[in-house]
Structure formats: structure tokens, C-alpha cells
Design a protein around this motif. Structure first.
Motif, PDB file in Angstrom:
ATOM      1  N   HIS A 228       0.848  -1.197   0.000  1.00 15.64           N
ATOM      2  CA  HIS A 228       0.000   0.000   0.000  1.00 15.64           C
ATOM      3  C   HIS A 228       0.878   1.239   0.000  1.00 15.64           C
ATOM      4  O   HIS A 228       1.922   1.262   0.653  1.00 15.64           O
ATOM      5  CB  HIS A 228      -0.881   0.035   1.260  1.00 15.64           C
ATOM      6  CG  HIS A 228      -1.921  -1.040   1.294  1.00 15.64           C
ATOM      7  ND1 HIS A 228      -3.230  -0.824   0.913  1.00 15.64           N
ATOM      8  CD2 HIS A 228      -1.853  -2.345   1.665  1.00 15.64           C
ATOM      9  CE1 HIS A 228      -3.920  -1.944   1.049  1.00 15.64           C
ATOM     10  NE2 HIS A 228      -3.106  -2.884   1.498  1.00 15.64           N
ATOM     11  N   VAL A 229       0.411   2.263  -0.721  1.00 19.47           N
ATOM     12  CA  VAL A 229       1.042   3.585  -0.664  1.00 19.47           C
ATOM     13  C   VAL A 229       0.393   4.341   0.488  1.00 19.47           C
ATOM     14  O   VAL A 229      -0.828   4.524   0.500  1.00 19.47           O
ATOM     15  CB  VAL A 229       0.827   4.363  -1.981  1.00 19.47           C
ATOM     16  CG1 VAL A 229       1.438   5.764  -1.866  1.00 19.47           C
ATOM     17  CG2 VAL A 229       1.394   3.602  -3.163  1.00 19.47           C
ATOM     18  N   VAL A 230       1.206   4.732   1.465  1.00 17.57           N
ATOM     19  CA  VAL A 230       0.667   5.470   2.612  1.00 17.57           C
ATOM     20  C   VAL A 230       1.562   6.679   2.868  1.00 17.57           C
ATOM     21  O   VAL A 230       2.787   6.545   2.970  1.00 17.57           O
ATOM     22  CB  VAL A 230       0.596   4.585   3.882  1.00 17.57           C
ATOM     23  CG1 VAL A 230       0.016   5.377   5.051  1.00 17.57           C
ATOM     24  CG2 VAL A 230      -0.237   3.339   3.631  1.00 17.57           C
ATOM     25  N   ALA A 231       0.938   7.843   2.963  1.00 16.84           N
ATOM     26  CA  ALA A 231       1.707   9.083   3.167  1.00 16.84           C
ATOM     27  C   ALA A 231       2.181   9.177   4.613  1.00 16.84           C
ATOM     28  O   ALA A 231       1.456   8.780   5.531  1.00 16.84           O
ATOM     29  CB  ALA A 231       0.828  10.282   2.827  1.00 16.84           C
ATOM     30  N   PRO A 232       3.407   9.676   4.826  1.00 19.81           N
ATOM     31  CA  PRO A 232       3.885   9.867   6.199  1.00 19.81           C
ATOM     32  C   PRO A 232       2.920  10.766   6.968  1.00 19.81           C
ATOM     33  O   PRO A 232       2.367  11.714   6.401  1.00 19.81           O
ATOM     34  CB  PRO A 232       5.239  10.573   6.005  1.00 19.81           C
ATOM     35  CG  PRO A 232       5.632  10.327   4.591  1.00 19.81           C
ATOM     36  CD  PRO A 232       4.371  10.144   3.816  1.00 19.81           C
ATOM     37  N   GLY A 233       2.718  10.437   8.227  1.00 19.60           N
ATOM     38  CA  GLY A 233       1.818  11.233   9.066  1.00 19.60           C
ATOM     39  C   GLY A 233       0.375  10.754   9.040  1.00 19.60           C
ATOM     40  O   GLY A 233      -0.441  11.192   9.853  1.00 19.60           O
ATOM     41  N   ALA A 234       0.050   9.848   8.102  1.00 17.42           N
ATOM     42  CA  ALA A 234      -1.333   9.357   8.022  1.00 17.42           C
ATOM     43  C   ALA A 234      -1.653   8.485   9.232  1.00 17.42           C
ATOM     44  O   ALA A 234      -0.817   7.714   9.688  1.00 17.42           O
ATOM     45  CB  ALA A 234      -1.528   8.558   6.731  1.00 17.42           C
ATOM     46  N   ALA A 235      -2.873   8.630   9.725  1.00 21.84           N
ATOM     47  CA  ALA A 235      -3.356   7.742  10.785  1.00 21.84           C
ATOM     48  C   ALA A 235      -3.751   6.427  10.123  1.00 21.84           C
ATOM     49  O   ALA A 235      -4.561   6.417   9.194  1.00 21.84           O
ATOM     50  CB  ALA A 235      -4.546   8.363  11.494  1.00 21.84           C
ATOM     51  N   VAL A 236      -3.137   5.333  10.567  1.00 26.29           N
ATOM     52  CA  VAL A 236      -3.395   4.026   9.946  1.00 26.29           C
ATOM     53  C   VAL A 236      -4.097   3.115  10.943  1.00 26.29           C
ATOM     54  O   VAL A 236      -3.709   3.044  12.109  1.00 26.29           O
ATOM     55  CB  VAL A 236      -2.068   3.352   9.502  1.00 26.29           C
ATOM     56  CG1 VAL A 236      -2.340   1.988   8.872  1.00 26.29           C
ATOM     57  CG2 VAL A 236      -1.302   4.252   8.544  1.00 26.29           C
ATOM     58  N   ARG A 237      -5.141   2.444  10.472  1.00 26.51           N
ATOM     59  CA  ARG A 237      -5.810   1.415  11.283  1.00 26.51           C
ATOM     60  C   ARG A 237      -5.818   0.124  10.475  1.00 26.51           C
ATOM     61  O   ARG A 237      -6.322   0.094   9.352  1.00 26.51           O
ATOM     62  CB  ARG A 237      -7.241   1.847  11.612  1.00 26.51           C
ATOM     63  CG  ARG A 237      -7.955   0.901  12.576  1.00 26.51           C
ATOM     64  CD  ARG A 237      -9.392   1.364  12.811  1.00 26.51           C
ATOM     65  NE  ARG A 237     -10.038   0.618  13.879  1.00 26.51           N
ATOM     66  CZ  ARG A 237     -10.370   1.128  15.069  1.00 26.51           C
ATOM     67  NH1 ARG A 237     -10.111   2.377  15.351  1.00 26.51           N
ATOM     68  NH2 ARG A 237     -10.972   0.370  15.970  1.00 26.51           N
ATOM     69  N   LEU A 238      -5.218  -0.914  11.032  1.00 23.43           N
ATOM     70  CA  LEU A 238      -5.225  -2.230  10.386  1.00 23.43           C
ATOM     71  C   LEU A 238      -6.210  -3.114  11.153  1.00 23.43           C
ATOM     72  O   LEU A 238      -6.125  -3.229  12.378  1.00 23.43           O
ATOM     73  CB  LEU A 238      -3.830  -2.865  10.418  1.00 23.43           C
ATOM     74  CG  LEU A 238      -2.692  -2.045   9.793  1.00 23.43           C
ATOM     75  CD1 LEU A 238      -1.373  -2.823   9.906  1.00 23.43           C
ATOM     76  CD2 LEU A 238      -2.999  -1.706   8.333  1.00 23.43           C
ATOM     77  N   ARG A 239      -7.126  -3.704  10.412  1.00 24.14           N
ATOM     78  CA  ARG A 239      -8.145  -4.561  11.035  1.00 24.14           C
ATOM     79  C   ARG A 239      -7.802  -6.007  10.715  1.00 24.14           C
ATOM     80  O   ARG A 239      -8.133  -6.498   9.636  1.00 24.14           O
ATOM     81  CB  ARG A 239      -9.525  -4.205  10.487  1.00 24.14           C
ATOM     82  CG  ARG A 239      -9.911  -2.738  10.718  1.00 24.14           C
ATOM     83  CD  ARG A 239     -11.236  -2.436  10.049  1.00 24.14           C
ATOM     84  NE  ARG A 239     -11.645  -1.045  10.207  1.00 24.14           N
ATOM     85  CZ  ARG A 239     -12.388  -0.592  11.225  1.00 24.14           C
ATOM     86  NH1 ARG A 239     -12.806  -1.420  12.161  1.00 24.14           N
ATOM     87  NH2 ARG A 239     -12.730   0.680  11.294  1.00 24.14           N
ATOM     88  N   VAL A 240      -7.110  -6.661  11.641  1.00 22.44           N
ATOM     89  CA  VAL A 240      -6.632  -8.017  11.395  1.00 22.44           C
ATOM     90  C   VAL A 240      -7.712  -9.017  11.815  1.00 22.44           C
ATOM     91  O   VAL A 240      -8.199  -8.976  12.950  1.00 22.44           O
ATOM     92  CB  VAL A 240      -5.311  -8.284  12.143  1.00 22.44           C
ATOM     93  CG1 VAL A 240      -4.745  -9.649  11.759  1.00 22.44           C
ATOM     94  CG2 VAL A 240      -4.290  -7.176  11.845  1.00 22.44           C
ATOM     95  N   ILE A 241      -8.084  -9.869  10.879  1.00 22.63           N
ATOM     96  CA  ILE A 241      -9.138 -10.872  11.103  1.00 22.63           C
ATOM     97  C   ILE A 241      -8.540 -12.246  10.861  1.00 22.63           C
ATOM     98  O   ILE A 241      -7.982 -12.498   9.785  1.00 22.63           O
ATOM     99  CB  ILE A 241     -10.325 -10.667  10.129  1.00 22.63           C
ATOM    100  CG1 ILE A 241     -10.830  -9.223  10.161  1.00 22.63           C
ATOM    101  CG2 ILE A 241     -11.448 -11.652  10.433  1.00 22.63           C
ATOM    102  CD1 ILE A 241     -11.882  -8.906   9.091  1.00 22.63           C
ATOM    103  N   ASN A 242      -8.645 -13.136  11.842  1.00 21.43           N
ATOM    104  CA  ASN A 242      -8.152 -14.499  11.666  1.00 21.43           C
ATOM    105  C   ASN A 242      -9.319 -15.395  11.288  1.00 21.43           C
ATOM    106  O   ASN A 242     -10.156 -15.729  12.117  1.00 21.43           O
ATOM    107  CB  ASN A 242      -7.492 -14.995  12.956  1.00 21.43           C
ATOM    108  CG  ASN A 242      -6.938 -16.405  12.817  1.00 21.43           C
ATOM    109  OD1 ASN A 242      -7.046 -17.024  11.758  1.00 21.43           O
ATOM    110  ND2 ASN A 242      -6.359 -16.928  13.881  1.00 21.43           N
TER     111      ASN A 242
END
Ligand SMILES: [Cu+2]
Length: 489
Positions: A228-242
Motif C-alpha cells: 500500500h502507498v501510505v503518506a507519512p503522518g497518516a493515521a493508519v488502522r489495520l483490522r486483522v481478522i483471523n
């Protein structure tokens, strides 16, 4: 003299043999399931210490009557279940079961408060299909359990689910008909319920569904690293589902992070973590968040080559994270008030012992899973009444991990191995119970119905680690078994 003694021993031995054989024959005969039966037929009611008369029934309510809201839906989706080949991100084709032709199925994103309507159509899956909304505490008739809350949807048929998105968080949907095979083969997808307000601009919200399809590890539809392209400073939320049957271990490298939600419930006061190994229950979800640094970030799933790479140009291949000590929700976050705690009065107190013993499961000999000593279907049915405060002590007396999943409710984890949760409130719908562990959990009985409680290692569930929490006065007209085509596990 010697001869008559030997004769006597032979007679006694023979008699013991005959008795043992008769007992074995009876155990085998008793274990066989009829063609069709109700989950209410064999289960052993356990009232959890409620006083006599507490279960007095005021009429009977069918689960069918416990349906979702009527009215005009705000969001409509169609899920078409089919068997056929699907194409992974690498271009490789795999024979699978899918919703809308992809594995995972489409990512369903709705806003809190919206009335959601999902039409399930079964194109060609012979054994039938249902959709269960894992972790969503919706009305019982919408729960998608074949043989308990509906009939399996056979080829050419359809079924409509309706519910109001009442909880903000990360959930998933999957088949609950012959689920041990159908989920493994691809009948699952992510469901995200967002807060009513739009997220802050520039924020990134990425689902990371981890699965093993036909022996191939996947993150989302990628059998490799999803970039993924993500800009510095961006708030990132990863939703990990098993979505697998066994716990996964994952790490995040390149940035400190917080675990901000477990099983669709936000945590209170999550602190920054570094180099922690996350152990996520089969069926469970962890949401992690961080602020994107200038350098790349990697999420890696242990034991596989799959993961996520975030970078400013979308091309980086950062090294895997450093394995660290395990993240422990028991001590994470800030304590805050909960509706119940270890010292509360509970209306119903249950014990759930997961064990193993030799015996017969539907006529098949083997070392069988047991719940409170009983082999399926002679397992407990926990009886509750609306409004009850309920506590369950779960003991894993086996050598295997059991991710215990309760439908229709979230369990507040009170303690593990007798040690009270000292961090923030930890609500779970799928609790990873390791060999030898004991968990005390609590919930408020506020959602009438007949709710499955089972191990989310779906192979274990299919081998008998399945029971129900039933509200007094609720019945089901649906039948489980061959002629009814309903096989929830
Ligand atoms: Cu299990």
C-alpha cells in the motif's frame, strides 16, 4: 484342581468380556444420531444454579419471531455463493467456494445505525449455504445457523438477512452450514461497521483478513505481500481478522503501534507497543493503529511469507518485524468501570469443561471431545432468562487450543487462571483458550434466542465441540441432520 481354577477364570473372564462388549454395543447404539433431530432433543439443560421456578416459561417464542427490523434498509448487499475457480492477486486460480466470485468475499462497510439488508443467493453449492455475522450481536433469526435459526439455502434458493448495525468495529461473515469445509474453502468475508462520522481526512483503514485457502496462506486475496502507498503522518488502522482454525501470530515492524480494539470493541487507554508478538484467536480480530512514519512498515504473519507492506512509494519490501514477547490483553489498557466485575452477583453461574475421552461420536469410535464430560449431542445447554447476569468458567483440560465463540453476545473477560483482568475492559466474542487455561467470563443476557457456543476451530466444532446458550421460552422449529440438509458445523 489347577484345571478347574483355569476353567473358573475363563468363565469369569468370559462374563466380563460379554458385559464389556454389551456396554460397548450400547454406547455405540446410543451415540448414533437420527436422520433429523432438534438441538433441543439431547442437550442436558443446566440452569446455572438459578432457583427452582426461575425457568417458568411464559408461553413459547419461536426463533423465527426474533427477526431483524422491518422498514426500508439504508444499505443493500447481495452475496452470491458459488463453487468454481477464483483468481488470487498473483494471478493463480484456485478451486474454491466464494461469495461474489472472490476469496475473501466483498468487504462490507456500513455505518453505525444503518439498517442493513443482505440477500444471500446460492448458485450451485450442493450442500447448501448460510451466512453468520461473526461478532455482531443481532436478532437471533438473523444469526445464520443452519438447523437452529434457519434452513440451509440450497442451490437456486435465497435468504434475506436484516439487522441494524449497532456496534462499531471489525467483524466478519462466513457460512454456518457445513462450516468446517465451507469456510476453509473460501466462504467468508470482512464486515466493518464504522462510526457515524466520516474518518479524519488522509486516514487509512485497511482490512487484513488472514486465511489458509487450500494450503495457501492469504492476506485478503494476496498469496504474498500486499503493498500500500501510505503518506507519512497518516493515521493508519489495520483490522486483522483471523479466519483460520488455529491462532495466528503476527508482528508489526517499523513503527510502535497500539491495539485499539479486540473483537469489535474499542479498548480504553491503549498504550504504545513495540516488538510485541500478537497471538490472535481463530475467528478473533485485533485492530492496531499507528501514525505512518517516513520509513516503511511491515505486518508479517509468522510461519508464512504473507503480510502487508506500507510505504510512501508502495514498492518497499521492509524486513520482517523482530519477534518479541506476546501481547497480553489481561494487563493492557486503563481500568475503567464495567457493568459487571469479579465481585458482582450473578444470576447464573456455569462451568464449561472442555475435555477428551474415548467413546463414540455418531457411531464412530475414537477419542472424542467432551463438554462437561458429555460427547455431542449429550452436551450441556446453558439456560438463561432475559436480564440475567451470567458468568461462565471455561476450563480447557485438553492439549489443544480452543477459541471459544459465543453467538449473539460479547463476553467480558473477568479473569484468566484466577488472575483478574487488570488492564482496560476486555470484551471478547472469540476467546483463545490455551491448554490448561481457565477463563472466567460474564455477559448480560439481553438478546433472546438460541445461541451457539462453540469452538471456532471449526474442525473441532464439527467433531462435537458445539453447544448452545438458550433463553427459557424460546424454541426452534428447525431440525439438524441429513434429511433436513442442516449441518451447522
Ligand atoms: Cu477447539
Amino acid at each position: 484342581m489347577k484345571r478347574s481354577l483355569a476353567f473358573g477364570v475363563a468363565i469369569v473372564g468370559g462374563a466380563i468380556g460379554v458385559v464389556a462388549l454389551a456396554w460397548l454395543g450400547f454406547a455405540w447404539y446410543e451415540s448414533r444420531l437420527p436422520e433429523t433431530y432438534s438441538v433441543m432433543d439431547y442437550a442436558i439443560p443446566d440452569v446455572g444454579g438459578a432457583p427452582a421456578g426461575a425457568d417458568h416459561m411464559h408461553g413459547e417464542t419461536s426463533v423465527v419471531a426474533l427477526h431483524g427490523p422491518t422498514g426500508t434498509p439504508r444499505r443493500r448487499f447481495v452475496l452470491i455463493a458459488r463453487e468454481g475457480s477464483v483468481r488470487l492477486a498473483s494471478g493463480r486460480s484456485v478451486d474454491a467456494l466464494s461469495f461474489n466470485g472472490s476469496v475473501p468475499g466483498p468487504e462490507l462497510r456500513v455505518r453505525e445505525g444503518e439498517l442493513v439488508e443482505v440477500t444471500l443467493r446460492n448458485q450451485n453449492i450442493e450442500q447448501g449455504v448460510t451466512v453468520h455475522w461473526h461478532g455482531v450481536d443481532l436478532p437471533n433469526a438473523e444469526d445464520g445457523v443452519a438447523g437452529v435459526t434457519q434452513n440451509a439455502v440450497l442451490p437456486g434458493e435465497s435468504h434475506v438477512y436484516r439487522f441494524r448495525a449497532g456496534q462499531v468495529g471489525t467483524f466478519w461473515y462466513h457460512a454456518h452450514q457445513a462450516s468446517a469445509g465451507e469456510v476453509r474453502r473460501g466462504l467468508y468475508g470482512p464486515l466493518v461497521i464504522e462510526p457515524p462520522r466520516a474518518p479524519q481526512s488522509g486516514a487509512r483503514d485497511i482490512v487484513v483478513a488472514v486465511h489458509t485457502l487450500d494450503g495457501t496462506p492469504l492476506v485478503n486475496d494476496t498469496d504474498g505481500v500486499e503493498r500500500h502507498v501510505v503518506a507519512p503522518g497518516a493515521a493508519v488502522r489495520l483490522r486483522v481478522i483471523n479466519t483460520d482454525n488455529a491462532p495466528i501470530r503476527f508482528g508489526i515492524g517499523g513503527t510502535p503501534f497500539r491495539v485499539v480494539a479486540i473483537d469489535g470493541t474499542d479498548l480504553v487507554g491503549p498504550t504504545l507497543l513495540r516488538e510485541k508478538t500478537m497471538v490472535l484467536a481463530a475467528g478473533g480480530r485485533y485492530d492496531v493503529s499507528f501514525t505512518m512514519p517516513r520509513t516503511p512498515v511491515k505486518l508479517a504473519v509468522a510461519g508464512t511469507l504473507v503480510g502487508l507492506a506500507l510505504s510512501t512509494d508502495g514498492k518497499a519490501d521492509p524486513p520482517p518485524p523482530v519477534p518479541g514477547p506476546e501481547f497480553d490483553p489481561v494487563v493492557y489498557g486503563r481500568p475503567s468501570p464495567t457493568p459487571v466485575d469479579v465481585s458482582s452477583h450473578f444470576d447464573r453461574v456455569f462451568t464449561l469443561d472442555v475435555g477428551r475421552k474415548p467413546g463414540f461420536l455418531d457411531g464412530q469410535p475414537g477419542k472424542q471431545w467432551t463438554l462437561n464430560g458429555g460427547i455431542y449431542p449429550r452436551v450441556p445447554m446453558f439456560m438463561v432468562a432475559k436480564g440475567d447476569r451470567v458468568r461462565i468458567s471455561i476450563h480447557n483440560r485438553t492439549g489443544a487450543v480452543h477459541p471459544m465463540h459465543l453467538h449473539g453476545h460479547h463476553m467480558l473477560v473477568l479473569s484468566r487462571n484466577g488472575i483478574a483482568v487488570s488492564g482496560g475492559p476486555w470484551w471478547s466474542d472469540t476467546l483463545n483458550v490455551e491448554p490448561g487455561e481457565t477463563y472466567d467470563v460474564a455477559f448480560r443476557a439481553n438478546n433472546p434466542g438460541i445461541w451457539m457456543a462453540h469452538c471456532h476451530n471449526l474442525a473441532h466444532a464439527a467433531a462435537g465441540l458445539t453447544m448452545h446458550v438458550a433463553y427459557t421460552g424460546v424454541t426452534t422449529p428447525f431440525q439438524t441432520g441429513g434429511a433436513a440438509h442442516n449441518h451447522p458445523e
